[in-house]
Design a protein around this motif. Structure first.
Motif: not given
Length: 472
Positions: A265-268, A301-309, A344-347, A359-370
């Protein structure tokens, strides 16, 4: 996650269900733990063969219980079960690497006669444990990042105190139990359970000699101010830039970027957050990224089909939601996602954020990308160079000239070519430049940081007196 009178109660960040509770470490316990660890530094460290044996056995124990570890990661943390299994595999590799590197942490002969004054002398240096290690880990990799602290510390011969994130203590506890069950002495590996207050006590104390921290910049700066004269290993994250040139394979780029942006979920700390594409390919790339985001499946999260927690808590989700609103207010377009449901937040893909927006220089620790646009290769390189300090940057291109130019100009400790920013193996040097961190992790580098060179120098006259035997 909540504190009782003397226990930490851990709940699933997704649905709030009870995971477990664990005794909190008291202030008096911290003092005792520090005393114990400091006393252990005065003892001879275990022989290298014993370190290798224990690290190998711990790796084997984790491997034997791999599915149980994965289920625990998915239960207490933010990862899906498939993401958790991948983390367990990496933790096993980290521990095995630590065992191998323990054998190589030796020394070297010094050629003293390279200068006239050194003639008649021989000597060498050997690595010795640098002292008591304090290790503090985040929630997003609750097993492998703990392994990255404990494995190198034990390989170097250092006693270690680990303080895991209070959201994910149980994965760390299980790993410590494996070390103890494998024969590691209790005074050489200890665990502290608690929040930032416990971390402050550990870091500010004069007995530890090394602080290894993975987390946010604010906390990292606080640690640097508190620590005093210590060896610091600080991995503090940053904004990962992925550039896509006009000659790039757009489909390959879209596949890699989508994974890099939304894993865990972008927490990386090396996630793909800013995508800068040449204006001849940005339209196609955007279409492919938005289409891929629509296919990402949310669920248990424990569902094999889930892609994002989930995110670690609703507070982080709400903070990200406010960031998206701020982007819209300055004219950006939300291409998909942006909606929040509890933790939860959608990609979410956003385009049209004005250049140099904070915000371009701020780490967004989650599923938000520009997504941004570059006019040509020169503009692409300028934007890469203008990026804030980071751990990784990346570029998709078929041109070795452009790739090497990006390598020289990126404000990052590593530049990946035709791959996303989130690629890493556990043997490689890992860390950030500038505000993104201090020092390097990766097993061999961490062992080196936890070791000190100790020299022995023997003069020719001394050598004769040492070797002379008394007459029979």
């Amino acid at each position: 996650m909540s504190d009782g009178d003397s226990h930490l109660v851990v709940c699933d960040p997704d649905d709030g269900c009870f995971v477990g509770e664990i005794p909190l470490t008291s202030t008096s316990d911290v003092g005792r733990i520090l005393d114990t660890g400091h006393r252990a530094t005065r003892d001879r460290p275990p022989a290298i063969h014993e370190r290798v044996r224990i690290l190998t056995e711990v790796a084997n124990r984790v491997a034997a219980e791999a599915e149980s570890h994965a289920q625990l990661i998915a239960c207490e943390g933010v990862k899906t079960i498939r993401e958790a299994r991948a983390e367990v595999g990496r933790a096993i590799e980290t521990l095995r690497l630590s065992a191998e590197e323990a054998k190589r942490n030796g020394g070297s002969v010094i050629p003293f006669d390279q200068v006239p004054v050194g003639e008649g002398r021989i000597g060498w240096w050997a690595n010795r444990p640098a002292g008591l290690v304090v290790a503090i880990t985040p929630y997003n990799d609750p097993l492998n990042l703990v392994a990255h602290k404990l494995g190198p510390a034990y390989a170097a011969g250092c006693p270690v105190i680990i303080k895991p994130h209070p959201q994910t203590p149980f994965s760390a506890v299980r790993l410590v139990e494996h070390f103890l069950a494998s024969g590691m002495k209790e005074d050489r590996i200890q665990i502290v359970i608690g929040g930032a207050d416990m971390g402050n006590l550990l870091v500010a104390d004069r007995r530890p000699r090394i602080v290894s921290f993975t987390g946010g910049r604010t906390a990292g700066e606080h640690i640097a101010h508190q620590a005093g004269v210590k060896q610091l290993l600080l991995e503090l994250g940053g904004v990962g830039i992925v550039a896509v040139a006009a000659d790039a394979d757009v489909e390959a780029a879209a596949h890699s970027i989508s994974s890099g942006a939304f894993w865990a979920a972008g927490q990386n700390c090396v996630r793909a957050q800013r995508i800068i594409a040449d204006d001849t390919v940005v339209g196609e790339l955007t279409e492919r990224l938005v289409a891929r985001a629509a296919l990402i499946r949310q669920g248990r999260k424990t569902d094999e089909k889930t892609d994002i927690g989930p995110l670690v808590n609703a507070a982080l989700a709400n903070s990200l939601g406010r960031s998206v609103v701020s982007m819209k207010q300055v004219g950006a377009t939300v291409l998909c996602g942006g909606d929040i449901d509890g933790a939860r937040m959608r990609p979410t893909w956003v385009s049209g954020l004005p250049p140099r927006d904070p915000l371009l220089g701020h780490e967004l620790f989650g599923p938000v990308a520009t997504i941004e646009t570059a006019r040509d290769n020169s503009d692409l390189l300028d934007q890469i160079q203008d990026g804030s300090d980071a751990i990784h940057a990346a570029i998709f291109t078929q041109s070795i000239t452009l790739a090497t130019a990006a390598f020289e100009r990126a404000n990052a400790a590593a530049v990946l070519i035709n791959d996303s920013t989130d690629f890493r193996i556990d043997a490689m040097p890992f860390g950030g430049i500038g505000a993104a961190g201090l020092g390097r992790e990766g097993v061999a580098d961490a062992i080196g940081a936890m070791s000190e060179k100790k020299l022995l120098i023997i003069s020719e006259a001394g050598r004769n007196s040492v070797t002379r035997q008394p007459a029979a």
